[in-house]
Design an enzyme around this catalytic site. Structure first.
Site, PDB file in Angstrom:
ATOM      1  CB  CYS A 147     104.411  78.301   0.999  1.00 13.52           C
ATOM      2  SG  CYS A 147     103.769  79.791   0.215  1.00 13.52           S
ATOM      3  CG  ASP A 186      99.291  65.170   8.984  1.00  8.71           C
ATOM      4  OD1 ASP A 186      98.511  65.219   8.006  1.00  8.71           O
ATOM      5  OD2 ASP A 186     100.480  65.498   8.907  1.00  8.71           O
TER       6      ASP A 186
END
Length: 390
Positions: free
Chosen positions: A253, A146
């Site tokens: 979210c 990442d």
């Protein structure tokens, strides 16, 4: 020629054996998927990234623009790479994470952040796999998770782990939208896997689920409207028009991920370190608003939440408090009016403006220390209360 044919056969057997060994090691270390692709497999990805950057959809994530050239081709990152191995680990929750959105006095933390930082977990396991593979193959390896300028999702799609859905995240027929990714670059020639095709069809559930309309079109995302970006990457005050839409989401979210119909095939995470901590499943806003810096660091030790810092996190919690309509939170929100952080003070003013009547807010303002920060003063003014600079 017989000699050339024998050499080719030997090379093929070596590729197959090394690939089988690598995938067995990946499974042994807890990876759910491990597939191989070529370093030149994503020729169209750089153009899509350029369009994303040109539109300004990256917001304040300048590092995306700064590393765009290095992201364009894995060989730019490491010229000697011959094979790219993509790994995935399932972090599927044991229930729909959107249930907490109905509990206004609680904070919703994205599923991926409810335990240890996955970067540490996956990178540690990748290094174990890489060490054993390098010893067996006699080849060089590099691992990335990442944070490196690797276009993981396009590479994962080409390796056959899944496809990039309309929400731009990777979707798997076996694990839905709940996958952590990591990569291993190697100088070894490995057996290649077939790409996965797009199975979204006419479905647009993920797009419809976004509270802030962050998708200007399928397969495109405007991070400036994305709650994950706003609550994690964005450092300053959050746009006033977007605050009410955030609800009680205090870190990330999951709405677009959770809405994906392919999740019905997903299993819950098998890795214990990826399973949610009980104290982070449904934390009370009141307790989170009282966190000082040591308390924040202690609560989120080892968690990815810790990286945004106490002030940005409490900013998020104050927005949730302002959206809660819960009058019992007024005292603890009032305590943040005198906070040392301007962004916290600003959001405390906004939250109070949503929780108390204008007359009560004016009385609170009269009892406060003089304010000098422009953003905080602006929040007072937008709330209809005049504040003089000291």
């Amino acid at each position: 020629m017989p000699g050339i044919d024998a050499k080719a056969d030997n090379a093929e057997r070596r590729r197959l054996k090394l690939t089988a060994f690598l995938k067995a090691e990946a499974a042994d270390k807890g990876f759910d998927l491990c597939r191989v692709t070529r370093p030149d497999a994503i020729p169209h990805a750089p153009a899509r990234l350029k369009d994303f950057l040109d539109e300004g959809f990256h917001g304040t994530m300048e590092w995306l623009a700064d590393t765009a050239e290095r992201r364009s081709d894995p060989r730019t990152l490491w010229s000697e790479v011959r094979s790219v191995v993509m790994f995935a680990m399932n972090y599927g929750p044991d229930e729909d994470p959107r249930g907490i959105l109905e509990q206004a006095d609680r904070g919703a933390i994205s599923v991926y952040a409810q335990n240890r930082d996955y970067h540490d977990i996956i990178k540690g396991k990748l290094k174990e796999v890489a060490t054993r593979f390098a010893a067996r193959a006699g080849e060089d390896v590099k691992v990335f998770v990442d944070t490196a300028p690797v276009m993981e999702k396009p590479l994962a799609e080409k390796a056959g782990l899944g496809w990039q859905g309309k929400h731009t995240n990777l979707v798997s027929r076996e694990y839905g939208s709940w996958l952590f990714l990591g990569s291993l670059f190697t100088t070894a020639e490995l057996d290649l896997d077939l790409p996965e095709r797009d199975h979204c069809g006419s479905c647009h559930a993920c797009l419809d689920a976004c509270p802030t309309d962050a998708f200007p079109a399928p397969y495109r995302i405007d991070a400036r409207r994305c709650i994950s970006y706003l609550t994690i990457e964005h450092k300053g005050p959050i746009d006033r028009d977007l605050r009410p839409l955030i609800g009680n989401r205090i870190y990330g979210c999951d709405d677009c991920l959770a809405a994906c119909p392919w999740n019905k095939f997903a299993q819950t995470a098998s890795e214990m370190k990826l399973k949610a901590r009980e104290d982070l499943k449904e934390p009370k806003l009141e307790a989170l608003l009282s966190l000082d810096d040591p308390g924040f660091r202690s609560l989120f030790s080892g968690s990815p939440v810790k990286r945004i810092g106490r002030d940005r996190f409490v900013r998020n919690v104050l927005i949730a408090a302002g959206n809660s309509g819960d009058q019992t939170l007024v005292p603890v929100v009032m305590a943040r009016i005198g906070d040392t952080s301007p962004v916290v003070r600003a959001m405390a003013v906004w939250a109070l403006s949503r929780l108390v009547a204008p007359a009560a807010l004016a009385q609170i303002a009269e009892q406060c220390e003089p304010e000098t920060d422009d953003e905080v003063l602006n929040e007072w003014q937008m709330a209809g209360v005049s504040r003089c600079m000291s």
